[in-house]
Design an enzyme around this catalytic site. Structure first.
Site, PDB file in Angstrom:
ATOM      1  N   GLY A 146      -1.806  -1.143   4.470  1.00  0.00           N
ATOM      2  CA  GLY A 146      -3.040  -1.062   3.703  1.00  0.00           C
ATOM      3  C   GLY A 146      -2.958   0.108   2.746  1.00  0.00           C
ATOM      4  O   GLY A 146      -1.873   0.485   2.290  1.00  0.00           O
ATOM      5  N   ARG A 169      -1.048  -8.011   8.175  1.00  0.00           N
ATOM      6  CA  ARG A 169      -1.511  -9.176   8.922  1.00  0.00           C
ATOM      7  C   ARG A 169      -0.988 -10.473   8.316  1.00  0.00           C
ATOM      8  O   ARG A 169      -0.626 -11.408   9.028  1.00  0.00           O
ATOM      9  CB  ARG A 169      -3.038  -9.182   8.965  1.00  0.00           C
ATOM     10  CG  ARG A 169      -3.637 -10.299   9.795  1.00  0.00           C
ATOM     11  CD  ARG A 169      -5.111 -10.058  10.019  1.00  0.00           C
ATOM     12  NE  ARG A 169      -5.799  -9.704   8.769  1.00  0.00           N
ATOM     13  CZ  ARG A 169      -7.053  -9.315   8.708  1.00  0.00           C
ATOM     14  NH1 ARG A 169      -7.770  -9.189   9.816  1.00  0.00           N
ATOM     15  NH2 ARG A 169      -7.621  -9.026   7.545  1.00  0.00           N
ATOM     16  N   ARG A 172       1.931 -11.083   1.438  1.00  0.00           N
ATOM     17  CA  ARG A 172       1.469 -10.931   0.066  1.00  0.00           C
ATOM     18  C   ARG A 172       2.560 -10.208  -0.715  1.00  0.00           C
ATOM     19  O   ARG A 172       3.548  -9.736  -0.135  1.00  0.00           O
ATOM     20  CB  ARG A 172       0.152 -10.157  -0.003  1.00  0.00           C
ATOM     21  CG  ARG A 172       0.203  -8.705   0.390  1.00  0.00           C
ATOM     22  CD  ARG A 172      -1.170  -8.052   0.219  1.00  0.00           C
ATOM     23  NE  ARG A 172      -1.143  -6.615   0.378  1.00  0.00           N
ATOM     24  CZ  ARG A 172      -1.265  -5.962   1.529  1.00  0.00           C
ATOM     25  NH1 ARG A 172      -1.424  -6.650   2.653  1.00  0.00           N
ATOM     26  NH2 ARG A 172      -1.246  -4.639   1.569  1.00  0.00           N
ATOM     27  N   HIS A 275      -3.912  14.594  16.696  1.00  0.00           N
ATOM     28  CA  HIS A 275      -4.780  13.738  15.880  1.00  0.00           C
ATOM     29  C   HIS A 275      -5.342  14.524  14.695  1.00  0.00           C
ATOM     30  O   HIS A 275      -6.558  14.666  14.535  1.00  0.00           O
ATOM     31  CB  HIS A 275      -5.916  13.151  16.727  1.00  0.00           C
ATOM     32  CG  HIS A 275      -6.517  11.905  16.107  1.00  0.00           C
ATOM     33  ND1 HIS A 275      -7.129  10.928  16.850  1.00  0.00           N
ATOM     34  CD2 HIS A 275      -6.600  11.481  14.809  1.00  0.00           C
ATOM     35  CE1 HIS A 275      -7.558   9.962  16.048  1.00  0.00           C
ATOM     36  NE2 HIS A 275      -7.251  10.282  14.803  1.00  0.00           N
TER      37      HIS A 275
END
Length: 317
Positions: A146, A169, A172, A275
Site C-alpha cells: 500500500g 491482496r 495490479r 513499536h
C-alpha cells in the site's frame, strides 16, 4: 443538539480547524470532556491501549465519523458493532509513510550490517571487525504494497538492490512494476533475501507468516515486521531464528509489549524495536494536516479521505 468533535491533540495547537463544531480535547483521560452522545466526529487517541480508545464509542449515539491516527484500524474494529449504521471509519493514510519507511530501512541496515553487535562490542570496549552482508544486490520482497510499502520502495532505490517484488491482496500494475496477488507468495518467497511485512492486520493476514511461510524463505534471509505482531506466528519464528537459519528485525511483536524474559529478547539474530515506526517528529505535522483536511471536508459535506468501511454495509460491521 451540540455537534462535538473529539480530538486527541489540543485544538488550540491545530491551526486551520474549520469553524462550526465544538472541539473537545480527549486523549484517553478517565473523565470525558463532554457528553459522548454529542460527538459526531471522533479522532481516536494515538498509541494508547485499544480498549481505552474504544471506551467512549458505545455512548457516541450521534457519531458520523471515526478517524484513526494510525494506518491500522484493528484496534478499533472490535467496537464497531456498538455503533449505529452509517458511521464511516477512516485511517491515517499519508501520516506514517515517511516515519515507517525510515524505520524499515534502519532495521534492515542495522540487521545486515551487525549494528547491534557493534553496540554490544562498544560496551565491552572491543573492536569487532569483519565482513557483513550489504543491502546492495539483495532481492527484497514487500508483503503489503500500500502507501507504506510504496514509500519503503522509494527509499530502497538508492541502495542498489537487485530486485523488489511486491505483494498485495490482488494483482495490479504500478509505475515500478507489477504487484503480485497474495496467492503468489509461495513462489516469491524462496528468491527473497529480505522480506518486509507492512500489511494491515485482519482475518486474512492474522498468522500469515506461519511455519510454512518461513520454511519457504531462503537460508540466511531477513524477516522485517513493521506491520502488526499478529501477522507473524511467534512460535514458528522462534524455531527458525533459534536454529540460525533466519534472522528477524521486529518493530511489532506478539505479544506486545514484549514481556521481560520472553525468548525473542535473547534470540540470536533478532533485533527488536518497541513499536516506534510511527511516533517521530514527522507525525504531528502530518496528523494535523490530515485532521484539518478531513474536518474541512466533514463540515462542508464533501467526500472524506481514507474511508475504510461504513458500518451497516457489506464491508462494515
Amino acid at each position: 443538539m451540540s455537534a462535538d468533535v473529539w480530538l486527541p491533540i489540543p485544538p488550540e495547537e491545530i491551526e486551520g480547524l474549520p469553524k462550526g463544531p465544538n472541539y473537545r480535547f480527549w486523549n484517553g483521560e478517565e473523565d470525558y470532556p463532554a457528553d459522548p452522545a454529542d460527538c459526531v466526529f471522533y479522532v481516536v487517541p494515538y498509541m494508547k491501549p485499544a480498549g481505552l480508545g474504544q471506551r467512549p464509542l458505545p455512548a457516541m449515539t450521534s457519531l458520523e465519523v471515526v478517524q484513526t491516527l494510525s494506518a491500522g484500524i484493528d484496534h478499533v474494529v472490535p467496537a464497531l458493532a456498538s455503533l449505529r449504521p452509517g458511521v464511516r471509519l477512516c485511517n491515517a493514510r499519508g501520516v506514517h509513510e515517511a516515519s515507517t519507511a525510515e524505520l524499515t530501512l534502519t532495521l534492515i541496515l542495522a540487521s545486515l550490517r551487525g549494528i547491534p553487535d557493534f553496540v554490544r562490542a562498544q560496551d565491552r570496549g572491543e573492536w569487532l571487525g569483519g565482513f557483513r552482508p550489504a543491502l546492495a544486490d539483495k532481492n527484497v520482497l514487500i508483503v503489503g504494497y500500500g502507501s507504506i510499502g510504496s514509500a519503503i520502495e522509494d527509499r530502497l532505490v538508492p541502495f542498489e538492490v537487485a530486485r523488489v517484488a511486491r505483494v498485495a491482496r490482488s494483482w495490479r500494475t504500478t509505475a515500478r512494476g507489477p504487484v503480485h496477488p497474495i496467492a503468489e507468495l509461495p513462489a516469491l518467497l524462496p528468491d527473497a533475501d529480505v522480506v518486509i511485512l507492512c500489511t494491515p492486520l485482519n482475518e486474512s493476514t492474522l498468522g500469515l507468516v506461519d511455519a510454512g511461510f518461513l520454511a519457504r524463505m531462503k537460508d540466511g534471509a531477513l524477516l522485517v515486521n513493521v506491520a502488526r505482531g499478529g501477522v507473524v506466528d511467534t512460535k514458528s519464528l522462534l524455531t527458525e531464528v533459534e536454529s540460525g537459519r533466519l534472522t528477524a528485525a521486529l518493530d511489532v511483536t506478539d505479544p506486545e509489549p514484549l514481556p521481560p524474559g520472553h525468548p525473542l529478547w535473547s534470540a540470536p539474530g533478532v533485533l527488536v524495536s518497541p513499536h516506534v515506526g510511527g511516533p517521530t517528529s514527522a507525525f504531528l505535522p502530518r496528523a494535523v494536516r490530515l485532521l484539518v483536511d478531513q474536518l474541512g471536508r466533514f463540515v462542508n459535506r464533501e467526500p472524506l479521505r481514507n474511508v475504510i468501511l461504513t458500518t451497516g454495509t457489506a464491508n462494515g460491521s
